[in-house]
Write an enzyme that holds these catalytic residues in place. Structure first.
Site, PDB file in Angstrom:
ATOM      1  N   GLY A   1     -30.623 -14.797  25.738  1.00 29.09           N
ATOM      2  CA  GLY A   1     -29.832 -13.632  25.334  1.00 29.09           C
ATOM      3  C   GLY A   1     -30.518 -12.319  25.686  1.00 29.09           C
ATOM      4  O   GLY A   1     -31.590 -12.300  26.312  1.00 29.09           O
TER       5      GLY A   1
ATOM      6  N   SER B   1     -31.354  -7.388  11.176  1.00 25.52           N
ATOM      7  CA  SER B   1     -30.630  -6.212  11.656  1.00 25.52           C
ATOM      8  C   SER B   1     -30.593  -5.144  10.572  1.00 25.52           C
ATOM      9  O   SER B   1     -30.557  -5.449   9.372  1.00 25.52           O
ATOM     10  CB  SER B   1     -29.204  -6.650  12.005  1.00 25.52           C
ATOM     11  OG  SER B   1     -28.354  -5.549  12.085  1.00 25.52           O
TER      12      SER B   1
ATOM     13  N   TYR C   1     -20.901 -10.821   9.500  1.00 24.97           N
ATOM     14  CA  TYR C   1     -22.124 -10.829  10.311  1.00 24.97           C
ATOM     15  C   TYR C   1     -23.306 -10.272   9.505  1.00 24.97           C
ATOM     16  O   TYR C   1     -24.378 -10.870   9.420  1.00 24.97           O
ATOM     17  CB  TYR C   1     -21.901  -9.998  11.590  1.00 24.97           C
ATOM     18  CG  TYR C   1     -23.184  -9.581  12.267  1.00 24.97           C
ATOM     19  CD1 TYR C   1     -23.952 -10.494  12.961  1.00 24.97           C
ATOM     20  CD2 TYR C   1     -23.645  -8.251  12.184  1.00 24.97           C
ATOM     21  CE1 TYR C   1     -25.147 -10.111  13.560  1.00 24.97           C
ATOM     22  CE2 TYR C   1     -24.830  -7.868  12.773  1.00 24.97           C
ATOM     23  CZ  TYR C   1     -25.571  -8.797  13.464  1.00 24.97           C
ATOM     24  OH  TYR C   1     -26.746  -8.422  14.039  1.00 24.97           O
TER      25      TYR C   1
ATOM     26  N   LYS D   1     -26.955 -12.079   7.914  1.00 23.32           N
ATOM     27  CA  LYS D   1     -28.347 -11.614   8.084  1.00 23.32           C
ATOM     28  C   LYS D   1     -29.017 -11.472   6.718  1.00 23.32           C
ATOM     29  O   LYS D   1     -30.194 -11.817   6.559  1.00 23.32           O
ATOM     30  CB  LYS D   1     -28.385 -10.296   8.860  1.00 23.32           C
ATOM     31  CG  LYS D   1     -27.983 -10.425  10.323  1.00 23.32           C
ATOM     32  CD  LYS D   1     -28.951 -11.295  11.110  1.00 23.32           C
ATOM     33  CE  LYS D   1     -28.539 -11.519  12.541  1.00 23.32           C
ATOM     34  NZ  LYS D   1     -29.335 -12.529  13.245  1.00 23.32           N
TER      35      LYS D   1
HETATM   36  N1  UFG Z   1     -19.257   3.834  19.649  1.00 22.21           N
HETATM   37  C1  UFG Z   1     -18.326   4.677  20.227  1.00 22.21           C
HETATM   38  N2  UFG Z   1     -17.578   4.177  21.250  1.00 22.21           N
HETATM   39  C2  UFG Z   1     -17.725   2.897  21.706  1.00 22.21           C
HETATM   40  C3  UFG Z   1     -18.674   2.052  21.105  1.00 22.21           C
HETATM   41  C4  UFG Z   1     -19.421   2.558  20.065  1.00 22.21           C
HETATM   42  O1  UFG Z   1     -18.165   5.833  19.839  1.00 22.21           O
HETATM   43  O2  UFG Z   1     -16.983   2.514  22.644  1.00 22.21           O
HETATM   44  C5  UFG Z   1     -20.082   4.361  18.560  1.00 22.21           C
HETATM   45  C6  UFG Z   1     -19.912   3.604  17.265  1.00 22.21           C
HETATM   46  O3  UFG Z   1     -18.818   4.099  16.536  1.00 22.21           O
HETATM   47  C7  UFG Z   1     -21.262   3.886  16.592  1.00 22.21           C
HETATM   48  C8  UFG Z   1     -22.237   3.994  17.764  1.00 22.21           C
HETATM   49  O4  UFG Z   1     -21.437   4.217  18.908  1.00 22.21           O
HETATM   50  O5  UFG Z   1     -21.202   5.098  15.937  1.00 22.21           O
HETATM   51  C9  UFG Z   1     -23.047   2.730  17.979  1.00 22.21           C
HETATM   52  O6  UFG Z   1     -22.152   1.632  17.997  1.00 22.21           O
HETATM   53  P1  UFG Z   1     -22.576   0.183  18.504  1.00 22.21           P
HETATM   54  O7  UFG Z   1     -21.339  -0.664  18.482  1.00 22.21           O
HETATM   55  O8  UFG Z   1     -23.301   0.288  19.810  1.00 22.21           O
HETATM   56  O9  UFG Z   1     -23.639  -0.328  17.430  1.00 22.21           O
HETATM   57  P2  UFG Z   1     -23.543  -0.337  15.822  1.00 22.21           P
HETATM   58  O10 UFG Z   1     -24.297   0.838  15.335  1.00 22.21           O
HETATM   59  O11 UFG Z   1     -22.162  -0.564  15.387  1.00 22.21           O
HETATM   60  O12 UFG Z   1     -24.456  -1.602  15.464  1.00 22.21           O
HETATM   61  C10 UFG Z   1     -23.896  -2.829  15.086  1.00 22.21           C
HETATM   62  C11 UFG Z   1     -24.752  -3.422  13.965  1.00 22.21           C
HETATM   63  C12 UFG Z   1     -26.078  -3.895  14.474  1.00 22.21           C
HETATM   64  C13 UFG Z   1     -25.878  -4.829  15.598  1.00 22.21           C
HETATM   65  C14 UFG Z   1     -25.119  -4.118  16.659  1.00 22.21           C
HETATM   66  C15 UFG Z   1     -24.883  -5.029  17.808  1.00 22.21           C
HETATM   67  O13 UFG Z   1     -24.969  -2.465  12.963  1.00 22.21           O
HETATM   68  O14 UFG Z   1     -26.745  -4.593  13.460  1.00 22.21           O
HETATM   69  O15 UFG Z   1     -23.832  -3.684  16.156  1.00 22.21           O
HETATM   70  O16 UFG Z   1     -23.960  -5.992  17.504  1.00 22.21           O
HETATM   71  F1  UFG Z   1     -27.078  -5.233  16.082  1.00 22.21           F
END
Ligand code: UFG
Length: 337
Positions: free
Chosen positions: A11, A126, A151, A155
């Site tokens: 991964g 996480s 999810y 964890k």
């Molecule tokens: N975001 C956007 N547009 C997108 C994708 C994301 O604006 O197309 C924003 C989200 O709203 C968030 C930030 O970018 O504010 C980060 O989003 P991610 O989806 O990249 O990651 P997250 O912070 O949601 O993290 C989550 C969990 C973690 C996990 C991770 C990966 O909190 O524990 O997803 O699965 F590891």
């Protein structure tokens, strides 16, 4: 060479950690069911390290399979357990898939470790275990909120399962629970990186695929949050920094007095979604269409880590910044597009 079992070794984080294990003189033994990874990764690890990875295809929820790996490949110096499903949104729609895979794989592994006398475990957790914390930065003492997805709950439960087993002194388990903030980037060589299946859920792969012309535009989910520029704030950590922390965690466990510790892995700095988008454009010069859209359900407003405990116990600190991570992610995207 000391062997280390790496579940989910093909991964995103598992492959980068396998490279760092080789660099540190360990011999990683990868175990992966390739449900969410790609066999091309093995060639990438080989291109970087010069070693053909030992990789067994199978499922970590299958006790017979895991037991056989311990018998045939052991003894192991330790285990690094990445194998899990990780899509927050999918877990809301398919909770049993997450409960089965993430919980059972951990239980199976702990059972096999006990049977084969393997005592050191590094677990992939996480920052999602914290939910939306009341104060920032988040330290390891910050109380867990109710998990906002199945999810996240898996964890929390796995952490509890591992710390319970570590506390039951007869088993002799030692563990480090690594709470990742937002892992991004790719290996600087461009040989390995993130390979999301289908449409990415996470921000940086969505950005790089859009810049590569594979997606129309990036939608920034919400610009009316109570943050400096209205968009969500996260702590983005380069995947190679994260990988190095796993090696440091294994070394930390070499001391027999160490029992079970949870550690945040982040940079200690928050960046907004708008800052990430703008930094990407500035660093790469790529054309990146984007617009503001609705909030995404389930997103926490802002979260970043205190990384002081990891620095103290592991003697580890991040060496790469957001811009380097974005350049490396873009380099990787260009190689696979
Ligand atoms: N975001 C956007 N547009 C997108 C994708 C994301 O604006 O197309 C924003 C989200 O709203 C968030 C930030 O970018 O504010 C980060 O989003 P991610 O989806 O990249 O990651 P997250 O912070 O949601 O993290 C989550 C969990 C973690 C996990 C991770 C990966 O909190 O524990 O997803 O699965 F590891």
């Amino acid at each position: 060479m000391k062997k280390v079992l790496v579940t989910g070794g093909a991964g995103f984080i598992g492959s980068h950690t396998s490279v760092e294990l080789y660099n540190a003189g360990y011999l990683p033994v990868l175990l992966d069911n390739f449900a969410n990874s790609d066999k091309r990764v093995l060639k990438g690890i080989e291109a970087i390290t010069g070693h053909t990875p030992i990789c067994h295809e199978g499922d970590c929820t299958d006790y017979t399979f895991v037991d056989r790996i311990f018998r045939e490949e052991g003894p192991f110096e330790g285990v690094i357990h990445f194998a899990a499903y990780k899509a927050v949104n999918e877990s809301v729609h398919h909770p049993l898939k997450y409960y089965h895979n993430n919980l059972q794989s951990t239980e199976v592994l702990l059972t096999a470790m006990k049977k084969h006398g393997c005592s050191r475990l590094v677990f992939s957790s996480s920052c999602t275990v914290y939910g939306q914390p009341a104060s920032l930065p988040v330290t390891e003492e910050t109380p867990f909120q109710r998990a906002n997805s199945p999810y996240g709950f898996t964890k929390q439960v796995c952490e509890r399962m591992i710390s319970d087993v570590a506390s039951a002194s007869v088993t002799g388990l030692q563990a480090v629970l690594l709470r990742y903030f937002n892992p991004i980037g790719a290996h600087p060589s461009g040989h390995i990186g993130e390979l999301p299946l289908g449409k990415p859920e996470n921000l940086v792969p969505y950005i790089t695929q859009t810049a590569a012309g594979l997606r129309d535009e990036v939608v920034i989910f919400g610009n009316d949050y109570d943050t400096p520029d209205g968009t969500c704030v996260r702590d983005y950590i380069h995947v190679v920094d994260l990988a190095e922390a796993h090696v440091a965690a294994l070394r930390y466990l070499e001391h027999p007095s160490r029992n079970c510790e949870a550690l945040n892995l982040g940079t200690g700095e928050g960046n907004s979604v708008s800052e990430v988008v703008k930094s990407f454009i500035e660093e790469t010069g790529a054309h990146l269409p984007y617009r503001f859209g609705e909030r995404r359900p389930g997103d926490v407003e802002q979260i970043w880590a205190s990384a002081a405990k990891a620095a103290d116990l592991l003697k580890w600190h991040t060496k790469r910044d957001l811009r380097e991570a974005l350049r490396d992610a873009w380099n990787w995207q260009q190689k696979i597009s």
